[in-house]
Structures are given as C-alpha cells and as structure tokens.
Write a protein that holds these residues in place. Structure first.
Motif, PDB file in Angstrom:
ATOM      1  N   VAL A  52      42.889  42.350  42.469  1.00 62.48           N
ATOM      2  CA  VAL A  52      42.926  42.570  43.916  1.00 62.48           C
ATOM      3  C   VAL A  52      41.557  43.123  44.277  1.00 62.48           C
ATOM      4  N   ALA A  53      40.885  42.469  45.229  1.00 64.71           N
ATOM      5  CA  ALA A  53      39.534  42.886  45.581  1.00 64.71           C
ATOM      6  C   ALA A  53      39.328  42.813  47.087  1.00 64.71           C
ATOM      7  N   ILE A  54      38.331  43.548  47.564  1.00 67.44           N
ATOM      8  CA  ILE A  54      38.008  43.586  48.981  1.00 67.44           C
ATOM      9  C   ILE A  54      36.624  42.954  49.167  1.00 67.44           C
ATOM     10  N   ASP A  55      36.529  41.991  50.086  1.00 67.76           N
ATOM     11  CA  ASP A  55      35.252  41.347  50.403  1.00 67.76           C
ATOM     12  C   ASP A  55      34.268  42.429  50.866  1.00 67.76           C
ATOM     13  N   ILE A  56      33.085  42.494  50.233  1.00 70.48           N
ATOM     14  CA  ILE A  56      32.157  43.590  50.549  1.00 70.48           C
ATOM     15  C   ILE A  56      31.513  43.452  51.934  1.00 70.48           C
ATOM     16  N   PHE A  57      31.603  42.261  52.553  1.00 73.09           N
ATOM     17  CA  PHE A  57      31.018  42.090  53.879  1.00 73.09           C
ATOM     18  C   PHE A  57      32.057  42.067  54.997  1.00 73.09           C
ATOM     19  N   THR A  58      33.235  41.482  54.743  1.00 69.83           N
ATOM     20  CA  THR A  58      34.239  41.370  55.814  1.00 69.83           C
ATOM     21  C   THR A  58      35.389  42.356  55.662  1.00 69.83           C
ATOM     22  N   ASN A  59      35.473  43.044  54.513  1.00 75.64           N
ATOM     23  CA  ASN A  59      36.556  43.981  54.195  1.00 75.64           C
ATOM     24  C   ASN A  59      37.926  43.322  54.119  1.00 75.64           C
ATOM     25  N   SER A  76      38.487  39.694  31.075  1.00 71.31           N
ATOM     26  CA  SER A  76      38.906  40.922  30.397  1.00 71.31           C
ATOM     27  C   SER A  76      37.809  41.991  30.411  1.00 71.31           C
ATOM     28  N   ALA A  77      36.565  41.595  30.699  1.00 66.29           N
ATOM     29  CA  ALA A  77      35.455  42.553  30.737  1.00 66.29           C
ATOM     30  C   ALA A  77      35.231  43.128  32.139  1.00 66.29           C
ATOM     31  N   LEU A  78      35.892  42.576  33.152  1.00 60.76           N
ATOM     32  CA  LEU A  78      35.750  43.091  34.513  1.00 60.76           C
ATOM     33  C   LEU A  78      36.422  44.456  34.614  1.00 60.76           C
ATOM     34  N   ARG A  79      35.913  45.307  35.494  1.00 64.68           N
ATOM     35  CA  ARG A  79      36.464  46.649  35.652  1.00 64.68           C
ATOM     36  C   ARG A  79      36.691  46.979  37.123  1.00 64.68           C
ATOM     37  N   LYS A  80      37.596  47.933  37.354  1.00 63.79           N
ATOM     38  CA  LYS A  80      37.845  48.423  38.701  1.00 63.79           C
ATOM     39  C   LYS A  80      36.539  49.007  39.255  1.00 63.79           C
ATOM     40  N   ASN A  81      36.312  48.839  40.551  1.00 64.75           N
ATOM     41  CA  ASN A  81      35.088  49.243  41.255  1.00 64.75           C
ATOM     42  C   ASN A  81      33.881  48.381  40.910  1.00 64.75           C
ATOM     43  N   GLY A  82      34.088  47.360  40.038  1.00 60.47           N
ATOM     44  CA  GLY A  82      33.030  46.398  39.771  1.00 60.47           C
ATOM     45  C   GLY A  82      33.080  45.310  40.826  1.00 60.47           C
ATOM     46  N   HIS A  83      32.236  44.299  40.675  1.00 60.28           N
ATOM     47  CA  HIS A  83      32.199  43.207  41.643  1.00 60.28           C
ATOM     48  C   HIS A  83      32.639  41.904  40.990  1.00 60.28           C
ATOM     49  N   VAL A  84      33.171  40.986  41.811  1.00 62.74           N
ATOM     50  CA  VAL A  84      33.611  39.676  41.338  1.00 62.74           C
ATOM     51  C   VAL A  84      33.582  38.708  42.523  1.00 62.74           C
ATOM     52  N   VAL A  85      33.468  37.416  42.233  1.00 68.33           N
ATOM     53  CA  VAL A  85      33.511  36.405  43.298  1.00 68.33           C
ATOM     54  C   VAL A  85      34.916  35.809  43.328  1.00 68.33           C
TER      55      VAL A  85
END
Length: 157
Positions: free
Chosen positions: A60-67, A24-33
């Motif tokens: 929904v997230a985009i891998d920062i290395f492989t996109n 619940s503390a995660l935000r859009k444009n933040g990072h997550v595994v």
C-alpha cells in the motif's frame, strides 16, 4: 555496407528515472512505482501461498505528488521499479502572478518551472513570503520527470 553510419543521440546524462529492486527487498517508507506513478510505501505485508505458489507481497503506497493511495500485489521474487527521488533545497526569490515559484540553488542558478503547491504548503509559502516578508527556503522533490514543492521553512539569517 561501409558507408552506413549509425548515430545515437541522447538528450540526458543517461540516468534512469527508475531502477529495479526485488519485492522482498522493498521497505516501509521506501519508494516504489505503482501504475506508473512514484509512491512512498506506507504498508507492506507478505502472504504465504499454497504448496507450489510463491509468497506474495501486498504493498500500500501513497503517490508522492498527488497523495492518492495505490495498492499492488506482486510475487516476492519479482522485480519492481523504484523511482530515483531527489530532494533539493532552494531559496525562494519570488512567487509570480501566474502561480510559479522563482527559485535559486546554492550555485546561484535560477529555476522557474515549479508551480506554487495547492493546500497547506502553498498557504504556508504565501503567508511566510508575501504576508510576513520572510526569507524562505523551499524543498523540491523530483522523481520520474515530475517535481513538486514539498516543504517551506524560514531561511537561516
């Protein structure tokens, strides 16, 4: 028992590649595994469930290395890992024949283990550095033991 000695060896400074954070503390444009990959969150939605269920967070997230696009559904009260992401700027010294960047930081230390990225950023580096002969600064993103060149710009004179 007195003659037994335990030795603990550590190769790093003890800094973790990730740290826990409640969903619940995660935000859009933040990072997550997600699925063991460091990602940037592009979309988040919370759904309320039935009478005794927990609210769920859809990420929904985009891998920062492989996109690659990755998704995860997790109860809002659960912890998720957040990668420690660092962004550093280096001066580009050379592009080697085998496709590696030769870089130098502000302290004058050299770094030769970053590959020339494929696609738009790689083409931009080749154009600016090799064809136009400009001094370039590149931005290197590091997370969870991986690193990649994310951006290039002309170095200030």
């Amino acid at each position: 028992m007195a003659d037994e000695h335990e030795t603990f060896e550590s190769a790093d400074a003890g800094a973790s590649a990730t740290y826990p954070m409640q969903c619940s503390a995660l935000r859009k444009n933040g990072h997550v595994v997600i699925k063991g990959r460091p990602c940037k969150i592009v979309e988040m939605s919370t759904s309320k469930t039935g009478k005794h269920g927990h609210a769920k967070v859809h990420i929904v997230a985009i891998d920062i290395f492989t996109n690659k696009k990755l998704e995860d559904l997790s109860p809002s009260t659960h912890n998720m890992d957040v990668p420690n992401v660092t962004r550093r700027e280096y001066q580009l010294l050379d592009v080697t024949d085998d496709g590696f960047l030769s870089l130098m930081d502000e302290a004058g230390n050299t770094k030769d283990d970053v590959k020339l990225p494929e696609g738009e950023v790689g083409d931009k580096i080749n154009k600016m550095f090799n064809e136009e002969g400009k001094d370039c600064n590149v931005t290197i993103l590091t997370a969870m033991g991986e690193q990649a060149c994310m951006d290039v710009k002309e170095a200030p004179k």
